[in-house]
Design a protein around this motif. Structure first.
Motif, PDB file in Angstrom:
ATOM      1  N   ALA A  12       0.854  -1.181   0.000  1.00 36.22           N
ATOM      2  CA  ALA A  12       0.000   0.000   0.000  1.00 36.22           C
ATOM      3  C   ALA A  12       0.888   1.227   0.000  1.00 36.22           C
ATOM      4  O   ALA A  12       1.998   1.215   0.499  1.00 36.22           O
ATOM      5  N   ARG A  13       0.385   2.295  -0.548  1.00 34.50           N
ATOM      6  CA  ARG A  13       1.129   3.558  -0.562  1.00 34.50           C
ATOM      7  C   ARG A  13       1.049   4.213   0.802  1.00 34.50           C
ATOM      8  O   ARG A  13       0.255   3.850   1.672  1.00 34.50           O
ATOM      9  N   VAL A  14       1.909   5.219   0.979  1.00 34.04           N
ATOM     10  CA  VAL A  14       1.841   5.995   2.201  1.00 34.04           C
ATOM     11  C   VAL A  14       0.487   6.679   2.256  1.00 34.04           C
ATOM     12  O   VAL A  14       0.091   7.364   1.318  1.00 34.04           O
ATOM     13  N   MET A  15      -0.233   6.485   3.335  1.00 38.38           N
ATOM     14  CA  MET A  15      -1.602   6.980   3.418  1.00 38.38           C
ATOM     15  C   MET A  15      -1.681   8.262   4.227  1.00 38.38           C
ATOM     16  O   MET A  15      -2.317   8.344   5.293  1.00 38.38           O
ATOM     17  N   ALA A  16      -0.988   9.292   3.756  1.00 39.43           N
ATOM     18  CA  ALA A  16      -1.131  10.593   4.387  1.00 39.43           C
ATOM     19  C   ALA A  16      -2.492  11.143   4.008  1.00 39.43           C
ATOM     20  O   ALA A  16      -2.871  11.171   2.847  1.00 39.43           O
ATOM     21  N   THR A  17      -3.258  11.596   4.976  1.00 41.41           N
ATOM     22  CA  THR A  17      -4.612  12.057   4.694  1.00 41.41           C
ATOM     23  C   THR A  17      -4.843  13.425   5.273  1.00 41.41           C
ATOM     24  O   THR A  17      -4.264  13.821   6.291  1.00 41.41           O
ATOM     25  N   ALA A  18      -5.724  14.161   4.619  1.00 46.39           N
ATOM     26  CA  ALA A  18      -6.115  15.466   5.117  1.00 46.39           C
ATOM     27  C   ALA A  18      -7.147  15.287   6.210  1.00 46.39           C
ATOM     28  O   ALA A  18      -7.823  14.278   6.296  1.00 46.39           O
ATOM     29  N   ASP A  19      -7.266  16.301   7.074  1.00 50.48           N
ATOM     30  CA  ASP A  19      -8.236  16.218   8.157  1.00 50.48           C
ATOM     31  C   ASP A  19      -9.649  16.162   7.605  1.00 50.48           C
ATOM     32  O   ASP A  19     -10.521  15.511   8.168  1.00 50.48           O
ATOM     33  N   ALA A  20      -9.894  16.851   6.505  1.00 51.66           N
ATOM     34  CA  ALA A  20     -11.234  16.900   5.941  1.00 51.66           C
ATOM     35  C   ALA A  20     -11.318  16.000   4.725  1.00 51.66           C
ATOM     36  O   ALA A  20     -10.558  16.130   3.787  1.00 51.66           O
ATOM     37  N   GLY A  21     -12.280  15.058   4.768  1.00 51.55           N
ATOM     38  CA  GLY A  21     -12.556  14.249   3.596  1.00 51.55           C
ATOM     39  C   GLY A  21     -11.685  13.030   3.443  1.00 51.55           C
ATOM     40  O   GLY A  21     -11.991  12.146   2.675  1.00 51.55           O
ATOM     41  N   GLY A  22     -10.578  12.927   4.147  1.00 56.75           N
ATOM     42  CA  GLY A  22      -9.734  11.753   4.062  1.00 56.75           C
ATOM     43  C   GLY A  22      -8.983  11.633   2.755  1.00 56.75           C
ATOM     44  O   GLY A  22      -8.469  10.562   2.434  1.00 56.75           O
ATOM     45  N   ALA A  23      -8.894  12.682   1.958  1.00 54.79           N
ATOM     46  CA  ALA A  23      -8.182  12.627   0.682  1.00 54.79           C
ATOM     47  C   ALA A  23      -6.677  12.658   0.933  1.00 54.79           C
ATOM     48  O   ALA A  23      -6.201  13.293   1.864  1.00 54.79           O
ATOM     49  N   GLN A  24      -5.931  11.945   0.099  1.00 57.26           N
ATOM     50  CA  GLN A  24      -4.483  11.960   0.221  1.00 57.26           C
ATOM     51  C   GLN A  24      -3.941  13.359  -0.070  1.00 57.26           C
ATOM     52  O   GLN A  24      -4.422  14.057  -0.974  1.00 57.26           O
ATOM     53  N   VAL A  25      -2.953  13.769   0.709  1.00 54.01           N
ATOM     54  CA  VAL A  25      -2.250  15.023   0.449  1.00 54.01           C
ATOM     55  C   VAL A  25      -1.150  14.705  -0.550  1.00 54.01           C
ATOM     56  O   VAL A  25      -0.147  14.077  -0.205  1.00 54.01           O
ATOM     57  N   LYS A  26      -1.345  15.102  -1.804  1.00 54.65           N
ATOM     58  CA  LYS A  26      -0.464  14.661  -2.885  1.00 54.65           C
ATOM     59  C   LYS A  26       0.986  15.020  -2.641  1.00 54.65           C
ATOM     60  O   LYS A  26       1.882  14.189  -2.845  1.00 54.65           O
ATOM     61  N   SER A  27       1.263  16.254  -2.181  1.00 54.68           N
ATOM     62  CA  SER A  27       2.650  16.653  -1.994  1.00 54.68           C
ATOM     63  C   SER A  27       3.316  15.835  -0.901  1.00 54.68           C
ATOM     64  O   SER A  27       4.490  15.473  -1.007  1.00 54.68           O
ATOM     65  N   ALA A  28       2.556  15.498   0.166  1.00 57.46           N
ATOM     66  CA  ALA A  28       3.124  14.690   1.248  1.00 57.46           C
ATOM     67  C   ALA A  28       3.419  13.282   0.761  1.00 57.46           C
ATOM     68  O   ALA A  28       4.470  12.701   1.069  1.00 57.46           O
ATOM     69  N   VAL A  29       2.482  12.702   0.014  1.00 59.42           N
ATOM     70  CA  VAL A  29       2.679  11.352  -0.517  1.00 59.42           C
ATOM     71  C   VAL A  29       3.887  11.321  -1.441  1.00 59.42           C
ATOM     72  O   VAL A  29       4.735  10.424  -1.353  1.00 59.42           O
ATOM     73  N   ARG A  30       3.996  12.297  -2.324  1.00 54.69           N
ATOM     74  CA  ARG A  30       5.123  12.317  -3.260  1.00 54.69           C
ATOM     75  C   ARG A  30       6.453  12.493  -2.533  1.00 54.69           C
ATOM     76  O   ARG A  30       7.464  11.882  -2.909  1.00 54.69           O
ATOM     77  N   THR A  31       6.460  13.317  -1.499  1.00 51.25           N
ATOM     78  CA  THR A  31       7.683  13.534  -0.740  1.00 51.25           C
ATOM     79  C   THR A  31       8.160  12.243  -0.096  1.00 51.25           C
ATOM     80  O   THR A  31       9.338  11.861  -0.211  1.00 51.25           O
ATOM     81  N   VAL A  32       7.253  11.541   0.571  1.00 52.01           N
ATOM     82  CA  VAL A  32       7.626  10.300   1.245  1.00 52.01           C
ATOM     83  C   VAL A  32       8.024   9.235   0.230  1.00 52.01           C
ATOM     84  O   VAL A  32       8.991   8.488   0.430  1.00 52.01           O
ATOM     85  N   GLU A  33       7.298   9.146  -0.883  1.00 51.03           N
ATOM     86  CA  GLU A  33       7.646   8.160  -1.910  1.00 51.03           C
ATOM     87  C   GLU A  33       9.024   8.432  -2.501  1.00 51.03           C
ATOM     88  O   GLU A  33       9.778   7.498  -2.784  1.00 51.03           O
ATOM     89  N   LEU A  34       9.366   9.703  -2.671  1.00 45.71           N
ATOM     90  CA  LEU A  34      10.696  10.036  -3.171  1.00 45.71           C
ATOM     91  C   LEU A  34      11.781   9.611  -2.187  1.00 45.71           C
ATOM     92  O   LEU A  34      12.802   9.020  -2.574  1.00 45.71           O
ATOM     93  N   LEU A  35      11.563   9.882  -0.912  1.00 46.84           N
ATOM     94  CA  LEU A  35      12.542   9.496   0.096  1.00 46.84           C
ATOM     95  C   LEU A  35      12.691   7.980   0.153  1.00 46.84           C
ATOM     96  O   LEU A  35      13.802   7.457   0.309  1.00 46.84           O
ATOM     97  N   GLU A  36      11.580   7.257   0.019  1.00 47.29           N
ATOM     98  CA  GLU A  36      11.650   5.800   0.018  1.00 47.29           C
ATOM     99  C   GLU A  36      12.335   5.283  -1.243  1.00 47.29           C
ATOM    100  O   GLU A  36      13.026   4.259  -1.208  1.00 47.29           O
ATOM    101  N   TYR A  37      12.152   5.979  -2.345  1.00 49.77           N
ATOM    102  CA  TYR A  37      12.851   5.598  -3.579  1.00 49.77           C
ATOM    103  C   TYR A  37      14.359   5.683  -3.367  1.00 49.77           C
ATOM    104  O   TYR A  37      15.102   4.743  -3.672  1.00 49.77           O
ATOM    105  N   PHE A  38      14.836   6.787  -2.820  1.00 49.08           N
ATOM    106  CA  PHE A  38      16.268   6.958  -2.608  1.00 49.08           C
ATOM    107  C   PHE A  38      16.782   6.001  -1.534  1.00 49.08           C
ATOM    108  O   PHE A  38      17.888   5.471  -1.639  1.00 49.08           O
TER     109      PHE A  38
END
Length: 270
Positions: A12-38
């Motif tokens: 599963a991807r990193v499930m960073a979520t916003a307080d409202a609506g539970g939508a993924q915070v795209k910039s947070a997800v991309r940041t963590v995915e980049l760090l995990e890539y490296f």
């Protein structure tokens, strides 16, 4: 290099979520995915290589990388065109190890196990389909394996991982692992159902064995620490096949069972 976003092995991807609506915070997800890539690919990488792997638009990827460079999470080479993991990631990883109660509680037992066996000792944690090494004690012999703290290896190919997978039900293992497993050596079990059959034996015996399935010439023995169900942590002893005799193997198994019992007491309140 595989295309598509990097996977952390959890299914599963990193499930960073916003307080409202539970939508993924795209910039947070991309940041963590980049760090995990490296983190999963040591060394320096070009912008094109990173973009091919993660699939982000090149312009937004460049801006994100530059921000992470400024903050110290990503570093560049002398040309400023190649990127790798930064020193701040090390600081966070060290903080995790330093603050982990199981790592702290296990230190006397790992020291004793190292003295008793004179072989390489590991403490690792299950993280999705992988195990991550939390502590290690190096062998006292000249011929010895080397594994650094923080290294991630597939659970199905290690004694640590198999000991931990054996504390899950067959159905849980089927949900966690794909039908075909990657081979690290010619001895790696690559069929999930065959692995599950071995897990049955591990449950009965209380100990797992890596028979050169992760590294040729190396046999490892592992036991899970049952302070949680399913277990998430295990300890292992690794020994070169060239030095392993039946008597030494039995001594290692006895020492691991003793260490497991000691750690069960040490972690009973965690």
């Amino acid at each position: 290099m595989a295309t598509g976003r990097p996977d952390d092995g959890k299914g599963a991807r990193v499930m960073a979520t916003a307080d409202a609506g539970g939508a993924q915070v795209k910039s947070a997800v991309r940041t963590v995915e980049l760090l995990e890539y490296f983190a999963g690919r040591p060394g320096m990488h070009s912008l094109a290589a990173v973009q091919e792997a993660v699939g982000y638009p090149k312009s937004s990827l460049y801006m994100l990388l530059r921000t992470l460079v400024e903050l110290g999470w990503v570093e560049t080479d002398a040309t400023g065109t190649r990127y790798g993991i930064g020193v701040r990631a090390l600081l966070v990883g060290t903080s995790y190890i330093d603050g982990d109660e199981v790592v702290a509680a296990s230190r006397p037992t790992l020291d004793r196990l190292s003295d008793d066996t004179t072989e390489t000792i590991h403490l690792a944690r299950l993280d999705g389909t992988n195990v991550v090494y939390l502590a290690t004690r190096q062998s006292q012999h000249y011929l010895r394996p080397f594994t650094r703290v923080g290294r991630r290896l597939p659970a199905h190919s290690t004694s640590l991982g198999k000991a931990l997978l054996a504390t899950h039900t067959d159905d849980q293992v089927r949900k966690l692992l794909p039908e075909t497993l990657p081979a690290l050596t010619e001895h790696t079990i690559t069929d999930r159902e065959q692995l599950i059959e071995e897990l049955h034996a591990i449950r009965e015996q209380g100990i797992s064995v890596d028979r050169e399935e992760n590294t040729l010439g190396l046999r490892c023995f592992g036991v899970a620490i049952p302070y949680r169900t399913p277990a998430r942590d295990a300890i292992s002893c690794s020994v070169p096949v060239a030095r392993l005799t039946p008597a030494h193997e039995q001594m290692i198994k006895d020492a691991l069972f003793d260490a497991r019992d000691r750690l069960t007491l040490a972690t009973r309140r965690l």
